[in-house]
Design a protein around this motif. Structure first.
Motif, short mmCIF file in Angstrom:
data_model
loop_
_atom_site.label_atom_id
_atom_site.label_comp_id
_atom_site.label_asym_id
_atom_site.label_seq_id
_atom_site.Cartn_x
_atom_site.Cartn_y
_atom_site.Cartn_z
N VAL A 50 3.23 6.97 -24.93
CA VAL A 50 3.10 5.64 -24.30
C VAL A 50 2.08 5.68 -23.17
N ILE A 53 -1.36 5.94 -24.77
CA ILE A 53 -1.78 4.71 -25.44
C ILE A 53 -2.34 3.71 -24.42
N LEU A 54 -1.66 3.54 -23.32
CA LEU A 54 -2.14 2.61 -22.29
C LEU A 54 -3.46 3.08 -21.70
N PHE A 57 -6.23 2.58 -24.39
CA PHE A 57 -6.68 1.20 -24.57
C PHE A 57 -7.69 0.82 -23.49
N LEU A 75 -4.86 -5.58 -27.53
CA LEU A 75 -3.81 -4.68 -27.08
C LEU A 75 -2.68 -4.60 -28.11
N ALA A 76 -2.33 -5.73 -28.71
CA ALA A 76 -1.28 -5.73 -29.74
C ALA A 76 -1.72 -4.90 -30.95
N ALA A 79 -1.76 -1.28 -30.06
CA ALA A 79 -0.40 -0.76 -30.04
C ALA A 79 0.10 -0.48 -31.45
N ASN A 82 -1.65 2.67 -32.76
CA ASN A 82 -1.13 3.84 -32.08
C ASN A 82 0.35 4.09 -32.36
N LEU A 83 1.09 3.05 -32.67
CA LEU A 83 2.47 3.24 -33.09
C LEU A 83 2.52 3.96 -34.44
#
Length: 142
Positions: A50, A53-54, A57, A75-76, A79, A82-83
């Motif tokens: 997490v 990922i932030l 981005f 961002l969505a 995410a 990356n998920l």
């Protein structure tokens, strides 16, 4: 902004991705050393993922894809990509570390090295794809 070459995107992605990978691995290593024995590899991995990922981005948006303006949809999508990568990583860690008994940190480095390639193409062609139609002023062209 015109679409840059695959080589240019790739070089910037490798530099920024290298930084973000080292950053995320450092977070993983610190968390593993501090709480790995108590928490186990999965919580340590997900917390570091997490954070990575932030950080990824922000650094990719600014330095790799050089896009401006609306960011929520990116961002969505970022995410989601990356998920998917994180779930694959988690599954591979489970198989290699938990089931096969391989050493945690070197295994994580190897898994990360493979998944970076998948993430590059997903980011280039889906997450930040609108950059292809941006104009010099950073605004999408009509």
């Amino acid at each position: 902004m015109s679409r840059t070459s695959l080589a240019g995107d790739g070089l910037r992605y490798l530099i920024v991705g290298g930084y973000n990978t080292l950053f995320t691995l450092a977070v993983f290593w610190v968390l593993d050393r501090l709480w790995g024995a108590a928490l186990g590899v999965q919580p340590v991995y997900w917390i570091s993922a997490v954070v990575g990922i932030l950080n990824g981005f922000l650094t990719q948006r600014i330095f790799v894809w050089r896009v401006r303006g609306a960011w929520r949809r990116e961002l969505a999508k970022f995410a989601v990509v990356n998920l998917v990568v994180a779930v694959l990583n988690s599954l591979l860690l489970f198989v290699t570390v938990t089931l096969l008994g391989l050493p945690t940190f070197p295994t994580q480095v190897a898994i990360t090295s493979v998944l970076i390639i998948l993430a590059f193409f997903a980011n280039r062609h889906w997450v930040f794809a609108r950059a292809a139609s941006d104009t010099e002023d950073g605004q999408p062209s009509p």
